[in-house]
Write a protein that holds these residues in place. Structure first.
Motif, PDB file in Angstrom:
ATOM      1  N   GLU A   1     -33.954  -3.043 -28.330  1.00 55.57           N
ATOM      2  CA  GLU A   1     -32.981  -2.492 -27.368  1.00 55.57           C
ATOM      3  C   GLU A   1     -31.874  -3.504 -27.056  1.00 55.57           C
ATOM      4  OE1 GLU A   1     -35.249  -1.296 -23.941  1.00 55.57           O
ATOM      5  OE2 GLU A   1     -35.865   0.602 -24.890  1.00 55.57           O
TER       6      GLU A   1
ATOM      7  N   PRO B   1     -35.777   4.289 -31.486  1.00 53.04           N
ATOM      8  CA  PRO B   1     -34.902   5.452 -31.660  1.00 53.04           C
ATOM      9  C   PRO B   1     -34.093   5.309 -32.956  1.00 53.04           C
ATOM     10  CG  PRO B   1     -33.977   3.951 -30.043  1.00 53.04           C
ATOM     11  CD  PRO B   1     -35.313   3.401 -30.422  1.00 53.04           C
ATOM     12  N   ARG B   2     -33.634   6.443 -33.469  1.00 49.64           N
ATOM     13  CA  ARG B   2     -32.791   6.411 -34.692  1.00 49.64           C
ATOM     14  C   ARG B   2     -31.588   5.491 -34.511  1.00 49.64           C
ATOM     15  NH1 ARG B   2     -34.212   8.891 -39.636  1.00 49.64           N
ATOM     16  NH2 ARG B   2     -36.105   9.952 -39.070  1.00 49.64           N
ATOM     17  N   SER B   3     -31.062   5.457 -33.283  1.00 55.44           N
ATOM     18  CA  SER B   3     -29.853   4.658 -33.042  1.00 55.44           C
ATOM     19  C   SER B   3     -30.111   3.165 -33.226  1.00 55.44           C
ATOM     20  CB  SER B   3     -29.331   4.920 -31.630  1.00 55.44           C
ATOM     21  OG  SER B   3     -30.323   4.554 -30.681  1.00 55.44           O
TER      22      SER B   3
END
Lengths: 230, 230
Positions: B36, B125-127
């Protein structure tokens, strides 16, 4: 008597040479080419990495951080004010973080690529996997080094030395890794004046002289390398 | 009060959790997802890596080895015979070599691939760049782990504990990294009986219990994971 297995363009080996010189400890330097995967060397250090140190025929001490701690445990106290280890646990943790940063992260993102592509590939035989320098990796390193110089400048600008008010192992680790790419003229000294002034101070120390005579086969040093006023 | 920023499938974080548990030191565990790149976390540790520890609002202590040394400097002496640090400099160097071996080399060649491909890609997450597991990397890890198990077995078969006659940080580092892939059923326990018996001994220690309740999102543990007689 201390024996140090090293390579002149291994940043971690240079770090230990600087530490020994700052401590005034002489050592028998044994050139080791890790890519040869020499059997007797792998018996000393199964990881096959440099540096490795031996004292008085004792067991091998493998890796920059274990050697740093060993030398500090066995010599640090006697150095008094010149001890390279900070006095309290928090400051020691910061010093150790920076040693890992420069010998680990900086070397993995910058100097490892440059030294491998521009020096080691000239030295290694084809049988050890040598190929032409990879210009893509050199470009990556040249982009990364600018970020690292900013961080180095931030540290040098906010503290007397990189880890605090005194010279510590962190300064020697940073100087060792920078010196490998300074040889190649690959340090962008224009990025940060604090970083340049810090390096000028450390480069002019007597301990640093031993590094300035290192030569790579087929690759002479950049003019800046041995110049104290760059 | 100690705060530990960790991730349940970061081997180096598990190592520090084991060290704290062996020392009887409680800590406030803060889950951190390094992918993140949380700004407040990067201010604590610009490298963005785990684990990071804080004590009583003091400066952050970043990385497994700096935390190990800090905890030993601040608590080790009081532990007497249960101290996890060997008594003499040579034995300390061997312990530190092995901590680097397991948290560095083993994680880079085996557990890092398996955990990233099989656990982290489900969680990310994909991001953050998540894609399907790469079966080629999983195959590489499965080939590498067999060599590592032989080396672990050699150590466990020739010494009482991995670094010598007493339990040290080296055992906890090895157990931490193995536990991340034992969760996935990826430890080839048939390779070496010495390695299996050593892990049985360390897995049955009370300090280990905290790891056995860890769960990954979407990936339940292999049946062997919480079984002390595997």
């Amino acid at each position: 008597m201390i024996t140090l297995y090293h390579h002149p363009f291994s940043a971690s080996s240079r770090f230990i040479r600087l530490v020994l010189a700052e401590m005034g400890v002489s050592a028998d330097l044994q050139l080791e080419r890790p890519y040869e995967r020499r059997r007797a060397f792998l018996l000393l250090n199964p990881a096959g990495t440099l540096p490795v140190m031996e004292e008085n025929g004792g067991p091998p001490i493998c890796g920059a951080s274990p050697i740093l701690e060993y030398l500090d445990e066995t010599r640090g106290y006697g150095l008094g004010d010149r001890r390279l280890m900070p006095d309290n646990p928090e400051a020691r943790a910061e010093m150790r973080r920076l040693v890992d940063w420069f010998l680990g992260k900086f070397d993995a993102e910058v100097s490892g690529y440059l030294v491998h592509e521009k020096i080691m590939k000239l030295e290694m035989p084809r049988s050890a996997g040598s190929t032409e320098p990879d210009s893509g990796l050199i470009r990556v390193a040249r982009a990364n080094v600018r970020h690292h110089m900013k961080y180095l400048g931030y540290l040098a600008g906010s503290r007397d030395w990189l880890a605090g008010p005194r010279l510590t192992y962190a300064d020697l680790a940073a100087a060792a890794v920078l010196s490998t790419i300074d040889y190649l003229g690959e340090v962008p000294w224009d990025v940060d004046d604090h970083a340049r002034h810090w390096y000028q101070r450390i480069k002019s120390r007597p301990a640093f002289r031993t590094l300035l005579t290192d030569r790579a086969a087929g690759m002479p040093p950049a003019p800046v390398y041995a110049n104290l006023d760059f």
